[in-house]
Write an enzyme that holds these catalytic residues in place. Sequence first.
Site, PDB file in Angstrom:
ATOM      1  CG  HIS A 136      -1.603   1.168   1.565  1.00 55.60           C
ATOM      2  ND1 HIS A 136      -2.332   1.786   0.799  1.00 55.60           N
ATOM      3  CD2 HIS A 136      -1.260   2.282   2.424  1.00 55.60           C
ATOM      4  CE1 HIS A 136      -2.551   3.285   1.097  1.00 55.60           C
ATOM      5  NE2 HIS A 136      -2.398   3.409   2.238  1.00 55.60           N
ATOM      6  CG  HIS A 141       1.195   6.562  -0.106  1.00 54.28           C
ATOM      7  ND1 HIS A 141      -0.175   7.855  -0.352  1.00 54.28           N
ATOM      8  CD2 HIS A 141       0.413   6.023   0.908  1.00 54.28           C
ATOM      9  CE1 HIS A 141      -1.365   7.304   1.231  1.00 54.28           C
ATOM     10  NE2 HIS A 141      -1.049   6.123   1.526  1.00 54.28           N
ATOM     11  CD  GLU A 182      -4.441   6.672   2.462  1.00 61.12           C
ATOM     12  OE1 GLU A 182      -4.565   5.640   1.699  1.00 61.12           O
ATOM     13  OE2 GLU A 182      -3.114   6.766   2.705  1.00 61.12           O
ATOM     14  CB  SER A 201      -2.637  -0.209  -2.396  1.00 59.27           C
ATOM     15  OG  SER A 201      -3.252   0.218  -1.590  1.00 59.27           O
TER      16      SER A 201
HETATM   17 FE    FE Z   1      -1.892   5.321   2.821  1.00 57.47          FE
END
Ligand code: FE
Length: 276
Positions: A136, A141, A182, A201
């Site tokens: 993730h 990111h 997010e 993700s």
């Molecule tokens: Fe995150």
Amino acid sequence: MAVQPAVYGASERPPRGDYTRAQDDYTCAQDWAGYSAQDHDTYHRLYLRQCEQLPGLASEAFIDALPHLGAKERIPRFDDVNERLYRATRWQLVAVPGLIPEVPFFTLLAHRKFPVTDWIRRPEEFEYIVEPDVFHDLFGHVPLLFNPVLADYMQRYGEGGLKAARLGACEMLARLYWYTIEFGLIREPAGLRAYGAGILSSHGELPYSVQSPVPQRLPLQLERTMRTRYKIDSYQQTYFVIDSFEQLFQLTAQDFEPLYARLRGLPEYAADERVV
Ligand code: FE
Ligand code: PHE
């Protein structure tokens, strides 16, 4: 991201990471030698499966930057990624044992250091994991940290977080993080795309967020976003859409202190509350 528990919600479970490895700023050395062949294989399989569905669903900037992560066959060494990342936007990855508290998290971001959890999920957690892991944090990111505008936004967010902590406004600011970094969507010339790491993700939420008729999609609006609660254990029922990263940057440039003061007196929206 390794994020403060407030962002991911208070949990009864103790975090998985070994925090005795961490220094005072919560960073630790990436235990690269500690990865097993199975760990690398989990990363490889997650990477391949997610790559297949990126075209048409993920933002162009994300797809373009993904190769900067390096070979997909094994978990990257953060130092390798750092050579490219620092050259591109002067950001650096730092390893952490997992979620970290708000103030250390904001402090790292304000210094253009992005905390990345170094362990990977177990094979039986392939579909879903509650805590952020290296897949993730890295896959979701890091590609967009290569984008100059998003890179600057993240630093501003960290500085804004330190200010919000002083003002007791972290919950409002965390919602902005949640609904942009997010779970954000972006309107691109070719259509709606995802740029939020939690979506990028996730095998299931990526197509859901962009294509499903079920959730509502609202233009990003600071007040509405900061008043909207969120769920950490289901697909989102509300997404906020931006037109460009520049728009996101400009929208959040104002001083939030008066905004926090005003919003404190106003009711919240439930995560699935519909605009009427
Ligand atoms: Fe995150
Ligand atoms: N403008 C915000 C403030 O004054 C800081 C911030 C910038 C927060 C960008 C989030 C993103 O607090």
